[in-house]
Design a protein around this motif. Structure first.
Motif, PDB file in Angstrom:
ATOM      1  N   ILE A  72      78.876  71.440  -4.384  1.00 40.27           N
ATOM      2  CA  ILE A  72      79.620  71.318  -3.478  1.00 40.27           C
ATOM      3  C   ILE A  72      79.344  71.037  -1.899  1.00 40.27           C
ATOM      4  N   MET A  73      80.265  69.890  -1.617  1.00 43.92           N
ATOM      5  CA  MET A  73      79.502  69.781  -1.024  1.00 43.92           C
ATOM      6  C   MET A  73      80.632  70.431   0.637  1.00 43.92           C
ATOM      7  N   PRO A  74      79.681  70.364   1.929  1.00 41.78           N
ATOM      8  CA  PRO A  74      80.036  70.733   2.857  1.00 41.78           C
ATOM      9  C   PRO A  74      81.377  71.030   3.553  1.00 41.78           C
ATOM     10  N   ASP A  75      82.163  69.625   3.476  1.00 41.04           N
ATOM     11  CA  ASP A  75      83.640  69.274   3.868  1.00 41.04           C
ATOM     12  C   ASP A  75      84.416  70.362   3.462  1.00 41.04           C
ATOM     13  N   GLU A  76      83.613  70.855   2.171  1.00 43.04           N
ATOM     14  CA  GLU A  76      85.032  71.483   1.329  1.00 43.04           C
ATOM     15  C   GLU A  76      84.367  72.847   1.155  1.00 43.04           C
ATOM     16  N   GLU A  89      77.559  83.573   9.893  1.00 49.33           N
ATOM     17  CA  GLU A  89      76.482  84.340   8.518  1.00 49.33           C
ATOM     18  C   GLU A  89      75.692  82.999   8.360  1.00 49.33           C
ATOM     19  N   LEU A  90      76.828  82.004   7.503  1.00 51.28           N
ATOM     20  CA  LEU A  90      76.375  80.661   7.067  1.00 51.28           C
ATOM     21  C   LEU A  90      75.105  79.875   8.172  1.00 51.28           C
ATOM     22  N   GLY A  91      75.831  80.164   9.203  1.00 54.95           N
ATOM     23  CA  GLY A  91      75.344  78.704  10.789  1.00 54.95           C
ATOM     24  C   GLY A  91      74.211  79.176  10.367  1.00 54.95           C
ATOM     25  N   TRP A  93      72.001  81.478   8.321  1.00 56.80           N
ATOM     26  CA  TRP A  93      71.240  81.026   7.849  1.00 56.80           C
ATOM     27  C   TRP A  93      70.581  79.710   8.132  1.00 56.80           C
ATOM     28  N   VAL A  94      70.942  78.254   7.983  1.00 57.68           N
ATOM     29  CA  VAL A  94      71.061  76.882   8.058  1.00 57.68           C
ATOM     30  C   VAL A  94      69.652  77.107   9.257  1.00 57.68           C
ATOM     31  N   LEU A  95      70.528  77.744  10.326  1.00 58.34           N
ATOM     32  CA  LEU A  95      69.768  77.595  11.462  1.00 58.34           C
ATOM     33  C   LEU A  95      67.566  77.831  11.370  1.00 58.34           C
ATOM     34  N   ASN A 120      73.672  70.990  12.463  1.00 59.59           N
ATOM     35  CA  ASN A 120      75.340  70.657  12.717  1.00 59.59           C
ATOM     36  C   ASN A 120      75.608  72.256  13.019  1.00 59.59           C
ATOM     37  N   ILE A 121      76.566  72.302  13.825  1.00 56.69           N
ATOM     38  CA  ILE A 121      76.967  73.403  15.063  1.00 56.69           C
ATOM     39  C   ILE A 121      77.924  74.153  14.768  1.00 56.69           C
ATOM     40  N   SER A 122      78.318  74.709  14.118  1.00 55.59           N
ATOM     41  CA  SER A 122      80.563  74.730  14.308  1.00 55.59           C
ATOM     42  C   SER A 122      80.821  75.257  15.787  1.00 55.59           C
ATOM     43  N   LEU A 151      70.571  69.791  18.108  1.00 48.37           N
ATOM     44  CA  LEU A 151      71.460  71.058  18.147  1.00 48.37           C
ATOM     45  C   LEU A 151      72.789  70.071  18.079  1.00 48.37           C
ATOM     46  N   GLU A 152      73.579  69.628  16.853  1.00 48.01           N
ATOM     47  CA  GLU A 152      74.689  68.450  16.297  1.00 48.01           C
ATOM     48  C   GLU A 152      75.984  68.716  16.601  1.00 48.01           C
ATOM     49  N   LEU A 153      76.625  68.705  17.681  1.00 49.47           N
ATOM     50  CA  LEU A 153      78.086  69.390  17.684  1.00 49.47           C
ATOM     51  C   LEU A 153      79.255  68.750  17.722  1.00 49.47           C
ATOM     52  N   TRP A 238      73.043  56.038  15.672  1.00 48.83           N
ATOM     53  CA  TRP A 238      74.602  55.156  15.325  1.00 48.83           C
ATOM     54  C   TRP A 238      74.191  55.549  13.485  1.00 48.83           C
ATOM     55  N   GLU A 239      75.333  56.099  13.261  1.00 43.43           N
ATOM     56  CA  GLU A 239      75.144  56.636  11.785  1.00 43.43           C
ATOM     57  C   GLU A 239      76.236  55.830  10.477  1.00 43.43           C
ATOM     58  N   GLY A 240      75.591  56.276   9.305  1.00 47.45           N
ATOM     59  CA  GLY A 240      76.207  55.265   8.612  1.00 47.45           C
ATOM     60  C   GLY A 240      75.348  53.859   8.163  1.00 47.45           C
ATOM     61  N   VAL A 241      74.631  53.862   8.604  1.00 45.51           N
ATOM     62  CA  VAL A 241      74.021  52.844   8.395  1.00 45.51           C
ATOM     63  C   VAL A 241      73.643  51.757   6.635  1.00 45.51           C
ATOM     64  N   GLU A 242      74.566  51.388   5.750  1.00 48.06           N
ATOM     65  CA  GLU A 242      74.080  50.992   4.707  1.00 48.06           C
ATOM     66  C   GLU A 242      73.838  49.790   4.296  1.00 48.06           C
ATOM     67  N   GLN A 259      70.715  55.989  10.696  1.00 40.93           N
ATOM     68  CA  GLN A 259      70.438  57.070  10.623  1.00 40.93           C
ATOM     69  C   GLN A 259      71.114  56.294   8.952  1.00 40.93           C
ATOM     70  N   GLY A 260      71.277  56.501   8.061  1.00 42.04           N
ATOM     71  CA  GLY A 260      72.128  56.227   6.514  1.00 42.04           C
ATOM     72  C   GLY A 260      71.715  56.001   5.204  1.00 42.04           C
ATOM     73  N   TYR A 261      72.920  54.697   4.399  1.00 39.11           N
ATOM     74  CA  TYR A 261      72.169  54.789   2.882  1.00 39.11           C
ATOM     75  C   TYR A 261      71.417  53.978   3.015  1.00 39.11           C
TER      76      TYR A 261
HETATM   77  P1  C2E Z   1      78.016  64.770   9.507  1.00 41.84           P
HETATM   78  O1  C2E Z   1      77.399  65.993  10.895  1.00 41.84           O
HETATM   79  O2  C2E Z   1      78.632  63.712  10.432  1.00 41.84           O
HETATM   80  O3  C2E Z   1      77.200  64.396   8.581  1.00 41.84           O
HETATM   81  C1  C2E Z   1      76.919  63.481   7.976  1.00 41.84           C
HETATM   82  C2  C2E Z   1      78.164  63.330   7.151  1.00 41.84           C
HETATM   83  O4  C2E Z   1      78.288  61.120   6.372  1.00 41.84           O
HETATM   84  C3  C2E Z   1      76.847  63.807   5.509  1.00 41.84           C
HETATM   85  O5  C2E Z   1      77.424  63.665   4.803  1.00 41.84           O
HETATM   86  C4  C2E Z   1      75.811  62.318   4.791  1.00 41.84           C
HETATM   87  O6  C2E Z   1      75.526  63.067   3.829  1.00 41.84           O
HETATM   88  C5  C2E Z   1      76.763  61.547   4.788  1.00 41.84           C
HETATM   89  N1  C2E Z   1      75.983  59.932   4.857  1.00 41.84           N
HETATM   90  C6  C2E Z   1      75.048  60.120   5.708  1.00 41.84           C
HETATM   91  N2  C2E Z   1      74.724  58.104   6.001  1.00 41.84           N
HETATM   92  C7  C2E Z   1      75.993  58.321   5.610  1.00 41.84           C
HETATM   93  C8  C2E Z   1      76.072  56.472   5.004  1.00 41.84           C
HETATM   94  O7  C2E Z   1      75.304  55.679   4.988  1.00 41.84           O
HETATM   95  N3  C2E Z   1      77.389  56.216   4.516  1.00 41.84           N
HETATM   96  C9  C2E Z   1      78.329  57.573   3.761  1.00 41.84           C
HETATM   97  N4  C2E Z   1      79.346  56.865   3.807  1.00 41.84           N
HETATM   98  N5  C2E Z   1      77.800  58.412   4.185  1.00 41.84           N
HETATM   99  C10 C2E Z   1      76.886  58.675   5.112  1.00 41.84           C
HETATM  100  P2  C2E Z   1      77.524  65.511   4.389  1.00 41.84           P
HETATM  101  O8  C2E Z   1      76.264  65.938   3.801  1.00 41.84           O
HETATM  102  O9  C2E Z   1      78.640  66.322   2.985  1.00 41.84           O
HETATM  103  O10 C2E Z   1      78.757  66.609   5.270  1.00 41.84           O
HETATM  104  C11 C2E Z   1      79.642  66.279   5.441  1.00 41.84           C
HETATM  105  C12 C2E Z   1      79.694  67.231   6.850  1.00 41.84           C
HETATM  106  O11 C2E Z   1      79.735  68.329   7.021  1.00 41.84           O
HETATM  107  C13 C2E Z   1      78.681  66.843   8.470  1.00 41.84           C
HETATM  108  O12 C2E Z   1      79.552  65.840   9.025  1.00 41.84           O
HETATM  109  C14 C2E Z   1      78.779  68.293   8.941  1.00 41.84           C
HETATM  110  O13 C2E Z   1      80.126  67.837  10.214  1.00 41.84           O
HETATM  111  C15 C2E Z   1      79.415  69.095   8.049  1.00 41.84           C
HETATM  112  N6  C2E Z   1      78.181  70.129   7.919  1.00 41.84           N
HETATM  113  C16 C2E Z   1      76.848  69.272   7.083  1.00 41.84           C
HETATM  114  N7  C2E Z   1      76.062  70.380   6.744  1.00 41.84           N
HETATM  115  C17 C2E Z   1      76.341  71.483   7.781  1.00 41.84           C
HETATM  116  C18 C2E Z   1      75.653  72.748   8.894  1.00 41.84           C
HETATM  117  O14 C2E Z   1      74.474  73.098   8.208  1.00 41.84           O
HETATM  118  N8  C2E Z   1      76.723  73.291   9.301  1.00 41.84           N
HETATM  119  C19 C2E Z   1      77.254  72.733   9.764  1.00 41.84           C
HETATM  120  N9  C2E Z   1      78.033  73.769  10.767  1.00 41.84           N
HETATM  121  N10 C2E Z   1      78.374  72.269   9.526  1.00 41.84           N
HETATM  122  C20 C2E Z   1      77.901  70.943   8.268  1.00 41.84           C
END
Ligand code: C2E
Ligand code: MG
Ligand code: MG
Ligand code: MG
Length: 285
Positions: A72-76, A89-91, A93-95, A120-122, A151-153, A238-242, A259-261
């Motif tokens: 299950i992905m984090p957005d869910e 608790e989750l935060g 554990w991640v840290l 990533n922190i909430s 830490l990413e906020l 720059w994130e999301g570089v594909e 950063q990106g795929y």
């Molecule tokens: P985010 O921090 O902005 O993370 C980037 C998201 O984009 C990640 O999705 C990553 O897999 C995805 N991504 C990376 N490169 C690419 C690309 O080239 N193209 C596309 N389309 N997507 C790419 P992911 O892993 O599903 O995480 C989604 C969000 O969930 C994260 O966004 C972050 O806000 C949150 N998240 C993830 N892990 C944690 C965590 O440990 N704690 C907290 N509080 N939030 C988390």
């Protein structure tokens, strides 16, 4: 008559509502157990220096390996954790897991002191003074240098917050860890925030990369954002570089990190050594 109708309606919908509530509370119970039993896992995605291909660090991204539903992905489940009061608790554990993993990579001489792990922190973490203590303790226990933890906020978390949050942000930064604004350009981006907040870096949302190689106005926009960020004394990632083309355009515009795929998907920690080995070959041929 209308009262009877109302009761009827209630009866008709009650089972569905109850079912939804039961499923949700089951999921919350599962999540609580998952945090306790280590059924959560972190994947790591490289952040790359564009001029050399060197891996500067990795971002930790949480996944939940659910017994019957699979990954299950984090957005869910992050929003669920927020609502159910499990996010602290989750935060934690991640840290602990991410910093512990960095310690292991350092001990194995896989990474040097320039390498960082991004976590990533909430908004809830940011509002909690306990979290500052947790970060301090984790650094102390592992002996990891604070500069190696970023830490990413999200902007939303920061802007929604109050003065206490800004105080917490200062407290966190006082520990020496890096602070990065995530998803920059999607929220309430304001120049005054960039200048006032105690942050080091911004991670520009991937919506700014979309269409970079096809839309002729997009490179100028990237250049403008880069200039704005630098004028505020910050660096941009720059994130999301594909695609290779996107990476090349960013490099040509003078962007330093991305950063990106295209570079790598988020991967389990056991695949990181191989990625690091490949990168060393291309960085020092
Ligand atoms: P985010 O921090 O902005 O993370 C980037 C998201 O984009 C990640 O999705 C990553 O897999 C995805 N991504 C990376 N490169 C690419 C690309 O080239 N193209 C596309 N389309 N997507 C790419 P992911 O892993 O599903 O995480 C989604 C969000 O969930 C994260 O966004 C972050 O806000 C949150 N998240 C993830 N892990 C944690 C965590 O440990 N704690 C907290 N509080 N939030 C988390
Ligand atoms: Mg992030
Ligand atoms: Mg992001
Ligand atoms: Mg995001």
């Amino acid at each position: 008559a209308s009262k009877a109708e109302g009761q009827n309606r209630l009866h008709r919908f009650e089972p569905a509502l109850l079912l939804m509530r039961r499923l949700r509370s089951q999921l919350v119970d599962d999540l609580r157990a998952a945090i306790k039993d280590d059924a959560l896992t972190l994947h790591y995605q490289p952040v790359v220096e564009l001029s050399t291909g060197r891996i500067e660090g990795v971002e930790a991204l949480v996944r939940w390996n659910h017994p019957t539903r699979g990954f299950i992905m984090p957005d869910e489940f992050i929003p669920l954790a927020e609502e159910a009061g499990l996010i602290s608790e989750l935060g934690l554990w991640v840290l602990r897991t991410a910093v512990g993993q960095l310690r292991a990579w350092i001990d194995a001489s896989l990474v040097d002191s320039r390498f960082s792990v991004r976590i990533n922190i909430s908004a809830t973490d940011l509002q909690s003074l306990q979290f500052i203590e947790d970060v301090r303790n984790t650094l102390q226990e592992t002996g990891v240098k604070p500069e190696q933890v970023v830490l990413e906020l999200t902007e939303v978390a920061i802007v929604k917050g109050n003065e206490l949050d800004r105080y917490s942000l200062g407290g966190l930064r006082g520990l020496g860890v890096g602070i990065e604004i995530d998803d920059f350009g999607t929220g309430y981006s304001s120049i005054s925030y960039l200048r006032r907040l105690p942050v080091d870096r911004v991670k520009v949302d991937r919506s700014l990369i979309t269409g970079l190689e096809t839309d002729p106005s997009q490179p100028a926009l990237v250049a403008a954002v880069l200039q704005l960020v630098r004028a505020c004394g910050l660096e941009a990632v720059w994130e999301g570089v594909e695609t290779a083309e996107q990476a090349e355009i960013l490099r040509a515009l003078g962007c330093s990190s991305a950063q990106g795929y295209y570079f790598s998907r988020p991967v389990p920690p056991d695949q990181i050594p191989e990625l690091l080995a490949d990168q060393q070959e291309s960085a020092n041929p």
